[in-house]
Scaffold this motif. Structure first.
Motif, mmCIF file in Angstrom:
data_model
loop_
_atom_site.group_PDB
_atom_site.id
_atom_site.type_symbol
_atom_site.label_atom_id
_atom_site.label_comp_id
_atom_site.label_asym_id
_atom_site.label_seq_id
_atom_site.Cartn_x
_atom_site.Cartn_y
_atom_site.Cartn_z
ATOM 1 N N MET A 1 0.841 -1.197 0.000
ATOM 2 C CA MET A 1 0.000 0.000 0.000
ATOM 3 C C MET A 1 0.877 1.248 0.000
ATOM 4 S SD MET A 1 -3.284 -0.625 -0.009
ATOM 5 C CE MET A 1 -4.047 0.776 0.794
ATOM 6 N N THR A 2 0.533 2.201 -0.845
ATOM 7 C CA THR A 2 1.284 3.456 -0.888
ATOM 8 C C THR A 2 0.492 4.602 -0.269
ATOM 9 O OG1 THR A 2 0.451 3.828 -3.138
ATOM 10 C CG2 THR A 2 2.613 2.798 -2.918
ATOM 11 N N VAL A 3 -0.617 4.271 0.396
ATOM 12 C CA VAL A 3 -1.376 5.304 1.106
ATOM 13 C C VAL A 3 -0.609 5.686 2.366
ATOM 14 C CG1 VAL A 3 -3.491 5.811 2.366
ATOM 15 C CG2 VAL A 3 -3.603 4.564 0.200
ATOM 16 N N LEU A 4 -0.406 6.998 2.540
ATOM 17 C CA LEU A 4 0.360 7.462 3.689
ATOM 18 C C LEU A 4 -0.438 7.313 4.978
ATOM 19 C CD1 LEU A 4 1.864 10.732 2.167
ATOM 20 C CD2 LEU A 4 3.134 8.680 2.795
ATOM 21 N N ARG A 5 0.211 6.776 5.980
ATOM 22 C CA ARG A 5 -0.374 6.729 7.317
ATOM 23 C C ARG A 5 0.103 7.943 8.092
ATOM 24 N NH1 ARG A 5 0.355 0.376 9.156
ATOM 25 N NH2 ARG A 5 -0.891 -0.545 7.458
ATOM 26 N N SER A 6 -0.741 8.472 8.915
ATOM 27 C CA SER A 6 -0.391 9.657 9.690
ATOM 28 C C SER A 6 0.073 9.280 11.082
ATOM 29 C CB SER A 6 -1.592 10.606 9.785
ATOM 30 O OG SER A 6 -1.275 11.719 10.589
ATOM 31 N N ALA A 7 1.188 9.891 11.484
ATOM 32 C CA ALA A 7 1.674 9.717 12.851
ATOM 33 C C ALA A 7 1.399 10.959 13.685
ATOM 34 C CB ALA A 7 3.174 9.425 12.830
ATOM 35 N N VAL B 1 1.940 16.673 5.628
ATOM 36 C CA VAL B 1 1.323 17.654 4.728
ATOM 37 C C VAL B 1 0.854 16.958 3.453
ATOM 38 C CG1 VAL B 1 1.697 19.752 3.373
ATOM 39 C CG2 VAL B 1 2.716 19.530 5.658
ATOM 40 N N ILE B 2 1.739 16.158 2.872
ATOM 41 C CA ILE B 2 1.400 15.460 1.629
ATOM 42 C C ILE B 2 0.144 14.608 1.806
ATOM 43 C CG2 ILE B 2 2.213 13.747 -0.042
ATOM 44 C CD1 ILE B 2 5.095 14.727 0.625
ATOM 45 N N ALA B 3 0.055 13.941 2.950
ATOM 46 C CA ALA B 3 -1.089 13.058 3.223
ATOM 47 C C ALA B 3 -2.411 13.814 3.266
ATOM 48 C CB ALA B 3 -0.878 12.320 4.542
ATOM 49 N N ARG B 4 -2.348 15.129 3.450
ATOM 50 C CA ARG B 4 -3.577 15.928 3.593
ATOM 51 C C ARG B 4 -3.858 16.807 2.385
ATOM 52 N NH1 ARG B 4 -1.480 14.421 8.177
ATOM 53 N NH2 ARG B 4 -2.857 13.935 9.938
ATOM 54 N N ASP C 1 -4.530 13.267 -3.604
ATOM 55 C CA ASP C 1 -5.693 12.399 -3.768
ATOM 56 C C ASP C 1 -5.497 11.090 -3.006
ATOM 57 O OD1 ASP C 1 -6.491 14.389 -5.475
ATOM 58 O OD2 ASP C 1 -6.218 13.229 -7.315
ATOM 59 N N ASP C 2 -6.491 10.736 -2.208
ATOM 60 C CA ASP C 2 -6.530 9.478 -1.472
ATOM 61 C C ASP C 2 -5.320 9.293 -0.545
ATOM 62 O OD1 ASP C 2 -7.950 7.135 -0.850
ATOM 63 O OD2 ASP C 2 -6.738 5.927 -2.241
ATOM 64 N N SER C 3 -4.584 10.384 -0.286
ATOM 65 C CA SER C 3 -3.358 10.322 0.528
ATOM 66 C C SER C 3 -2.371 9.292 -0.028
ATOM 67 C CB SER C 3 -3.680 9.996 1.994
ATOM 68 O OG SER C 3 -4.552 10.952 2.543
ATOM 69 N N ASP C 4 -2.420 9.081 -1.338
ATOM 70 C CA ASP C 4 -1.635 8.041 -1.999
ATOM 71 C C ASP C 4 -0.356 8.652 -2.568
ATOM 72 O OD1 ASP C 4 -0.807 5.714 -3.137
ATOM 73 O OD2 ASP C 4 -2.390 5.597 -4.641
ATOM 74 N N PHE C 5 0.799 8.136 -2.125
ATOM 75 C CA PHE C 5 2.087 8.749 -2.462
ATOM 76 C C PHE C 5 3.117 7.653 -2.687
ATOM 77 C CE2 PHE C 5 6.092 10.839 -0.803
ATOM 78 C CZ PHE C 5 6.220 11.770 -1.827
ATOM 79 N N ASP C 6 3.668 7.594 -3.901
ATOM 80 C CA ASP C 6 4.728 6.634 -4.218
ATOM 81 C C ASP C 6 6.069 7.319 -4.025
ATOM 82 O OD1 ASP C 6 3.663 3.983 -5.465
ATOM 83 O OD2 ASP C 6 2.396 5.554 -6.313
ATOM 84 N N THR D 1 -1.193 12.194 -7.272
ATOM 85 C CA THR D 1 -2.106 13.019 -8.065
ATOM 86 C C THR D 1 -2.793 13.995 -7.116
ATOM 87 O OG1 THR D 1 -3.947 11.457 -7.844
ATOM 88 C CG2 THR D 1 -2.546 11.225 -9.796
ATOM 89 N N LEU D 2 -3.161 15.136 -7.667
ATOM 90 C CA LEU D 2 -3.807 16.175 -6.876
ATOM 91 C C LEU D 2 -4.968 16.717 -7.706
ATOM 92 C CD1 LEU D 2 -1.834 18.784 -4.767
ATOM 93 C CD2 LEU D 2 -4.126 19.213 -5.649
ATOM 94 N N HIS D 3 -6.183 16.509 -7.218
ATOM 95 C CA HIS D 3 -7.394 16.822 -7.991
ATOM 96 C C HIS D 3 -7.332 16.171 -9.379
ATOM 97 C CE1 HIS D 3 -9.884 19.383 -5.463
ATOM 98 N NE2 HIS D 3 -8.780 19.934 -5.011
#
Length: 534
Positions: free
Chosen positions: A1-7, A302-305, A308-313, A329-331
């Protein structure tokens, strides 16, 4: 999964303190924005309304498609100067008949809409944005021309305004002038050089010389209407393409002109239904940046918020870890992101950035720079390790990259790190700052300390005793000065950014910017980066 988790711990006292500090800065920012909204003040607003005229932002609102946003640019222009905040001009991007346009509107409540040096800088920046992104330019005109006491700073560089209009037209970018009031002297060339001209009956006054000047120059007696009224220009001179009976009618006709432009974006807009919002709450961005910028924060929060979908490779996550790079992707628009993680840029971070920028250019993907950097690392070890050539490699890549760049100053943006992260001098398509941001050649304390060391060594070289009391006073004065000159409102007042924004609006602002840049072709450099020193 490349969705960012928030700490991010929103229950922690540090988060609460960060949030409180940011909200305080936003309150201060709102007070400064209110000065721009106030225009020339109650007296002149009332006088303008008493003449049956609309205010600049009311004209913009009637021009735009209903219930669509307006991205105002440089609202704090002239802050800290002798001129009114906002520089008597409103500029921004909005949608007219489904077409994204760059809109400028003179504020006639500020010295009759006269142009001062900051008005000129703001207008030239708007023209630059229109050109780079191929946005039709709609000018809502009511200006008495140059603010005469400032003419020495306006007259010579001011010719670029008219040059820009002709170059936009030559490039196939439509220019539209809607004249509500005065457009005199040099200002007459705004409608004179626009592709489409609309004038308001009994309001528009377009002439090179008004009745007093004509009387002095030729002895002729003439009134405003026969010299430059809308009726005359519609029936006799032919300067007016459209004759409007009142201001709402002029704006209705302007909308029809835009509707007939036959414009289409270079790249189709993403399907909004397919765009997934971030999984983490944008409101939490208020608590990410510490009040003390010496304390690092993780830009992934910041990127996670914002993406799109908090998804970051992430790209090279284990290498050059003071700089986070990756794809998202963003919008619905693809972006490559470079974000400072711990402030300092080392050789590994510089080389990583250069490679990443090249990849984005190969893929024709715009780049987003999220600033929080104190600059490139100094010291014997790093100089011997090649920090100069590696930093130069990153700056080379930024300088010669051809994809659109967007920059957001979140925290510190000091020294050459500001350059490597695509500061204003490197022509980002758009650059915004958070209220927490600071930018200067270096931090206030460091700069004052450097000056102190230099003067102390100079005194020692001359064999003179050093004035410790004077040194302390000088350091305090320099720190105070640099701190004040590092603040975002100060820099925004000088148009070193396109606006200071609420962190919670970052995703929306960037989405509007990405939509605008895709009105023009998006194509990267193919190898043309100059010589990289290895």
């Amino acid at each position: 999964m490349t969705v960012l988790r928030s700490a991010l711990d929103t229950t922690a006292p540090e988060y609460a303190a960060n949030r409180e500090a940011m909200l305080a800065k936003l309150d201060e920012l709102e007070a400064e924005h209110a000065k721009a909204l106030a225009g020339g003040g109650e007296k002149y607003v009332a006088r303008h309304r008493g003449r049956g005229r609309l205010l600049a932002r009311e004209r913009i609102e009637l021009l735009l498609d209903p219930d669509t946003p307006f991205l105002e640019l440089s609202p704090l222009a002239a802050w800290g100067s002798d001129h009114t905040v906002g520089a008597s001009l409103v500029t921004g991007i909005g949608v007219v008949e489904g077409v994204e346009c760059l809109i400028t509107a003179n504020d006639p409540t500020v010295r009759g809409g006269a142009s001062n040096p900051w008005t000129l800088k703001k207008a030239l920046r708007a023209n630059e944005i229109a050109r780079a992104n191929r946005l039709p330019l709609v000018s809502l005109v009511e200006s008495g021309g140059a603010d005469l006491p400032s003419q020495k700073e306006i007259f010579i560089p001011g010719g670029a305004l008219f040059r820009d209009l002709t170059r936009l037209s030559e490039a196939g970018i439509p220019t539209i002038a809607v004249v509500f009031g005065n457009s005199t002297a040099g200002g007459a060339y705004v409608p004179g050089m626009s592709d489409h001209v609309i004038m308001v009956d009994r309001g528009a006054k377009v002439f090179l010389g008004g009745p007093p000047l004509v009387r002095m120059a030729t002895g002729e007696e003439a009134d405003d209407e026969e010299l430059g009224g809308a009726g005359m220009h519609a029936r006799v001179s032919g300067l007016a393409d459209h004759f409007a009976v009142d201001e709402p009618d002029a704006l209705r006709q302007a909308r029809r002109v835009v509707a007939r432009l036959n414009r289409s974006k270079a790249h189709p807009a993403p399907d909004p239904a397919a765009v997934r919002p971030p999984r983490h709450d944008e409101d939490e961005l208020l608590g990410v940046v510490p009040g003390d910028l010496k304390i690092p924060f993780d830009p992934r929060e910041v990127i996670a918020r914002i993406v799109d979908d908090s998804d970051f490779d992430e790209f090279k996550p284990l290498y050059g870890t003071s700089l986070t790079t990756g794809w998202a992707t963003l919008h619905g628009y693809p972006v490559g992101i470079l974000a400072n993680a711990r402030g300092v840029l080392f050789s590994q971070e510089s080389q990583k950035a250069a490679q990443f920028i090249q990849l984005a250019n190969q893929r024709d993907i715009p780049l987003l720079f999220l600033h929080n950097t104190t600059g490139y690392m100094v010291g014997t070890e790093y100089e011997q390790g090649g920090i100069i050539k590696h930093g130069a490699m990153m700056i080379n890549a930024v300088s010669n990259s051809k994809v659109p760049h967007l920059s957001v100053l979140m925290g510190a943006s000091y020294g050459a790190g500001h350059y490597g992260m695509c500061g204003r001098a490197y022509d980002p398509r758009f650059l915004f700052a958070w209220p927490s941001a600071k930018s200067a050649v270096m931090g206030p304390r460091q700069l004052a300390g450097v000056l102190s060391i230099v003067m102390r060594e100079s005194a020692a070289a001359r064999g003179r005793p050093y004035d410790e009391e004077g040194d302390a006073a000088l350091r305090a004065m320099v720190e105070q000065q640099i701190e004040a000159e590092s603040l975002p409102v100060f820099l925004s007042g000088r148009l070193y950014d396109d606006g200071v924004i609420d962190p919670r609006d970052t995703r929306t602002v960037l989405g509007m910017c990405l939509s605008a840049v895709h009105s023009a072709p998006v194509a990267g450099a193919r190898g043309g980066f100059g010589v990289f020193r290895m």
